[in-house]
Write an enzyme that holds these catalytic residues in place. Sequence first.
Site, PDB file in Angstrom:
ATOM      1  N   ASP A 205      17.934  59.259 -17.906  1.00 23.96           N
ATOM      2  CA  ASP A 205      18.960  58.244 -18.176  1.00 23.96           C
ATOM      3  C   ASP A 205      20.316  58.630 -17.587  1.00 23.96           C
ATOM      4  OD1 ASP A 205      20.048  55.922 -19.232  1.00 23.96           O
ATOM      5  OD2 ASP A 205      20.459  56.806 -21.184  1.00 23.96           O
TER       6      ASP A 205
ATOM      7  N   GLU B  31      23.049  56.812 -12.743  1.00 22.46           N
ATOM      8  CA  GLU B  31      23.613  56.031 -11.607  1.00 22.46           C
ATOM      9  C   GLU B  31      24.510  56.909 -10.746  1.00 22.46           C
ATOM     10  OE1 GLU B  31      23.675  55.034 -14.876  1.00 22.46           O
ATOM     11  OE2 GLU B  31      21.850  53.881 -14.562  1.00 22.46           O
TER      12      GLU B  31
ATOM     13  N   ASP C 198      20.121  48.519 -20.457  1.00 20.88           N
ATOM     14  CA  ASP C 198      20.679  48.051 -21.729  1.00 20.88           C
ATOM     15  C   ASP C 198      20.836  46.537 -21.786  1.00 20.88           C
ATOM     16  OD1 ASP C 198      20.770  50.715 -22.208  1.00 20.88           O
ATOM     17  OD2 ASP C 198      22.940  50.914 -22.038  1.00 20.88           O
TER      18      ASP C 198
HETATM   19  C1  GLC Z   1      22.138  54.510 -22.522  1.00 23.86           C
HETATM   20  C2  GLC Z   1      20.683  54.143 -22.344  1.00 23.86           C
HETATM   21  C3  GLC Z   1      20.074  53.803 -23.688  1.00 23.86           C
HETATM   22  C4  GLC Z   1      20.267  54.975 -24.654  1.00 23.86           C
HETATM   23  C5  GLC Z   1      21.729  55.347 -24.757  1.00 23.86           C
HETATM   24  C6  GLC Z   1      21.948  56.617 -25.584  1.00 23.86           C
HETATM   25  O1  GLC Z   1      22.876  53.409 -22.948  1.00 23.86           O
HETATM   26  O2  GLC Z   1      20.509  53.102 -21.428  1.00 23.86           O
HETATM   27  O3  GLC Z   1      18.720  53.482 -23.551  1.00 23.86           O
HETATM   28  O4  GLC Z   1      19.760  54.643 -25.910  1.00 23.86           O
HETATM   29  O5  GLC Z   1      22.275  55.562 -23.467  1.00 23.86           O
HETATM   30  O6  GLC Z   1      21.283  57.687 -25.032  1.00 23.86           O
END
Ligand code: GLC
Length: 638
Positions: A311, A314, A424
Amino acid sequence: MATENIRKYKFGNPLNTGAVVMEIAESTGNPEGFLANPKSKELQADFSKDAFVYGLGETIRGINKRGWLYRSNNADEPHHEEGKNSLYASHNFFIVDDTETCTGYFIDHPGFVEFDIGYTDKDLFTIRFNDFDFYLYVISGKEPKEIVKNFRELVGKSYIPPVWAFGYGQSRWGYKTADDIRTVRDRYKELGIPLDMIYMDIDYMQDYKDFTVNPERFPDFENFVKEMKKDGIRLIPIIDAGVKIQDGYDVYEEGVKEGFFCKKEDGKELVAAVWPGKVHFPDFLNPKAREWFGDKYKVLTDAGIEGFWNDMNEPAIFYTEEHLKEVFDNIHELENKELDISGFFEFTGLINSIANNPEDYRRFFHDFDGVKVRHDKVHNLYGFYMTRAAGEAFERIAPNKKILMFSRASYVGMHRYGGVWTGDNMSWWSHLLLNIKQMPSLNMAGFIYIGADTGGFGGNCTEDLMMRWLEFSIFTPLFRNHSALGTREQELYQFKDSESFKNIVELRYALIPYIYREFTKAVENNTMYFRPLYFDYRSDKRCREIEDQLLVGDSLMIAPVYEQNRTGRYVYLPEDMKMLRMRSYKDYDEEVLSEGDHYVKAELNETLIFIRQGQKLPLAKPARCVDELDFDDLSYIS
Ligand code: GLC
């Protein structure tokens, strides 16, 4: 061989992104379709009024991309509204389908690209660059499916996850302890709802440090992993791109010592802030750094972990030290002035400029296979190379095992190492429809293991939205319910009609032999698991405009209900089909519907499935988890 159908053109001095796996000789001259103008850094084509454009992978808006401005600029963008231009991924492959002819194009460029698809001028398709350095692949084929196949041969075979990754996963940002996770397991068990995965969001870590587990909240982690697995459940931890700056933290200290973090012009590491607080970004574009970071996953695989989600890659930047200082300096200046309206907007503009600031992406550099490159010029590769680090490491760490891997940011090429989730989204009906529309174009780009946060990540999910969303998500290879901290809890046991939820998830498990077979076929044959109707029914022009029904594998068409307070919907059938209105895998109505338009009833707990002519649908008996599914004991509906 696909090579005869692909012409490669070189413009400027392109970097090798790693997207393409095939050697293609370069063609000279102007590429078919587009006229290149290096001065204005544009490619431009006349855009006939009948042309449809398919592709561009993960984007907002529709399946036909005509009439909007799409930008390849991987963005931490939680507002997936139709006014946006970029999401988390850049997939620069598209097909212009003019009914008489269709041609595919892949722009292999790791930086910013803008696709003006009849937006500025409805009769022109213009592609703009910041740097006119790229490879353009022109891909021919007699129809879109053939072009997709040729393109996918060019970029290599898609990732295949372990079979259990086709089960249902429960996730939520906010599970903090082993007991929180045990509660999820127990509640699902009590209701008899199948469950294969529970996802661990950032709170499992010690101070949000990658490859650590908080020992107070997860004592004896290895045994906890085993305990869950005994119940058929795999734990899937998140890994974030930023590495916390903290003395004594091995990943941080090694990274600094080896020079594996991205550096600024002055040779010092960039300091950015994300969830852990201040972080450095590993330079995934440097093969040595990639190997080093990839090997860290072993800390968790050694503890029995078999899957991950990557995650914030980007990469998302909440702020950098430099820009934050600039903002504060400017605010202090404003503070001492009388704040008129323009001053007020300057002030709010400053605040809004803090996160993901384009200037910040120009502050740091990569060592890209020995070449120093400023980040913004290769920005769209960062998530790809993070996931590549993991994928390559898994081949070393567990060569005979499949590890689940999917990522938020991506670029074409990453599809060889993992899947994606669409980031998200919100608990909105419109985002259920967006989810439906995003799937075929992601498949075109090679991403087959895909899905969205079912029920929506942000906002508050209602029971009916969850039910309708599940009725669609049971067809997506990645099937996960995920939501944000602070939103209404949306595990299926939070709602009243648990019997219906159980039936829908069980239907997914009954469908897994079909889903897995069709998924594997799509990977092996470079075809699409999800297709717009028009990809199969080429002579039926009505199909061109249908974006809320999809073909799933070779045998099925689906028509999800995606609006609130509806007990049915209009469906268009390009041929006679058998319709199943399914309340569970064993309780359903069947009806043969003739080619044409129908209004079809579907109560909240009813999933619509259409079986195409001459096809049959295999169904397994559901089990509590995929490992316990019997793939040989199937019944068939035809
Ligand atoms: C980002 C991710 C999401 C996750 C959050 C906390 O927003 O896209 O899926 O729950 O970070 O880690």
